[in-house]
Design a protein around this motif. Sequence first.
Motif, PDB file in Angstrom:
ATOM      1  N   LEU A 100      24.300  25.561   2.092  1.00  9.03           N
ATOM      2  CA  LEU A 100      25.440  26.485   2.099  1.00  9.03           C
ATOM      3  C   LEU A 100      26.753  25.721   1.970  1.00  9.03           C
ATOM      4  N   LEU A 101      26.853  24.592   2.693  1.00  8.56           N
ATOM      5  CA  LEU A 101      28.069  23.782   2.626  1.00  8.56           C
ATOM      6  C   LEU A 101      28.257  23.218   1.218  1.00  8.56           C
ATOM      7  N   PHE A 102      27.186  22.663   0.648  1.00  6.85           N
ATOM      8  CA  PHE A 102      27.262  22.108  -0.704  1.00  6.85           C
ATOM      9  C   PHE A 102      27.658  23.187  -1.713  1.00  6.85           C
ATOM     10  N   ALA A 103      27.011  24.364  -1.619  1.00  4.99           N
ATOM     11  CA  ALA A 103      27.282  25.451  -2.566  1.00  4.99           C
ATOM     12  C   ALA A 103      28.721  25.942  -2.433  1.00  4.99           C
ATOM     13  N   SER A 104      29.201  26.043  -1.191  1.00  6.15           N
ATOM     14  CA  SER A 104      30.572  26.526  -0.966  1.00  6.15           C
ATOM     15  C   SER A 104      31.600  25.560  -1.552  1.00  6.15           C
ATOM     16  N   ILE A 105      31.384  24.258  -1.324  1.00  2.00           N
ATOM     17  CA  ILE A 105      32.304  23.253  -1.871  1.00  2.00           C
ATOM     18  C   ILE A 105      32.268  23.275  -3.392  1.00  2.00           C
ATOM     19  N   ALA A 106      31.047  23.369  -3.949  1.00  2.00           N
ATOM     20  CA  ALA A 106      30.904  23.382  -5.408  1.00  2.00           C
ATOM     21  C   ALA A 106      31.593  24.596  -6.024  1.00  2.00           C
ATOM     22  N   VAL A 107      31.372  25.769  -5.423  1.00  2.00           N
ATOM     23  CA  VAL A 107      31.977  27.005  -5.948  1.00  2.00           C
ATOM     24  C   VAL A 107      33.497  26.943  -5.843  1.00  2.00           C
ATOM     25  N   LEU A 138      23.417  24.302 -14.537  1.00  2.00           N
ATOM     26  CA  LEU A 138      22.338  23.382 -14.882  1.00  2.00           C
ATOM     27  C   LEU A 138      22.539  22.007 -14.242  1.00  2.00           C
ATOM     28  N   VAL A 139      23.783  21.664 -13.931  1.00  2.00           N
ATOM     29  CA  VAL A 139      24.077  20.380 -13.290  1.00  2.00           C
ATOM     30  C   VAL A 139      23.869  20.453 -11.776  1.00  2.00           C
ATOM     31  N   THR A 140      24.333  21.564 -11.154  1.00  2.00           N
ATOM     32  CA  THR A 140      24.315  21.643  -9.687  1.00  2.00           C
ATOM     33  C   THR A 140      22.942  21.995  -9.115  1.00  2.00           C
TER      34      THR A 140
END
Length: 346
Positions: free
Chosen positions: A36-43, A87-89
């Motif tokens: 969740l942390l990774f996805a939130s930072i990425a978004v 495709l990268v994340t």
Amino acid sequence: MIWLVLSWFILLIESMAMGYENQRPETDITVTWNILLFASIAVFLVGMVMGTVEVSWLSKLFKNKAFWKKILYKMGFYLLFMLVINLVTFPIAASIELDSTLMDAEVWQKFSNYIESPTFLSTMVSLTFSIFVSLLYSGISEHLGHNVLINFFMGKYHRAKEEFRVFMFLDMKSSTSLAEQLGHKKYFQFLSDYYNQLSNAIIQCKGEVYQYVGDEIVVTWEKSDGLQNNNCIRCFYAMKQSLLKKSTYFENTYGLTPSFRAGLHLGQVTTGEIGALKKEIFFTGDVLNVTARIQKLCKPLKQDIIVSEQLAEQLKGNGLSFESLGSTELEGRKKTEKLFAPKFTS
């Protein structure tokens, strides 16, 4: 922020639909706090990049297109961009979930399964929806004005309130003769180019366009924003500089580079939403009348910019000085006003 909030909302809906369990572990990423942390930072970072691209490049590229065409073209660009990001994340998220490296065969097997699964299609649909909402917000905000849409959403002026504001009335020189010379159709395009060229300076100096009235622009600041770093005065000179940079284009296209005069004043206004068929944020107060009259004195006093005593007293340093223009009786008012011409010495 739109992207971040929508991603959380979509994730919540999907989790509720799946009973908060990963029912397709061979293709889907199991949501943990790390994921969740990774996805939130990425978004958030992707949203920042897209916002920067939108403001600095894409919005200008399609500024002359119809509203629906802008949305359509931009969605195509952003969907392609987001396909690459997706495709990268995904492999990175899969490696976090599996606690392995990107070189692990299991990571790429999961990635291959994901590409061929309904989850991939669902993700692209979610991205399309997020892109559409953010572009719709951007388009509406562009038409209503900088920060106006946020104020409507937040209900800042749902009830009328009193506040101190700086106003600048900006009037183009020799506009009547120019309109005659160019004809109404070409003059309209001239005004469009003129306003577009001034917009960046207004935003950079934290101003808001209150009204376009023919060839006149009314710019306003909340008191703190207008006084900070002398923004209201710097805005005037930044706009002049912006037109100067585009002078070759204006000379070649219209036969002259536009110039303007401005009057500035600070005072109290009542601010609120007004209108039945069309809502807009409306300012009322004597400060607007005084500012308009100060601006009209620019020509007889042979000045490009004049500020009132009330505003001059509030502006400070940073290379700014004031030349007194004496006390003048404003049109329709018995009380005289002390006026000043600001100058930057550095």
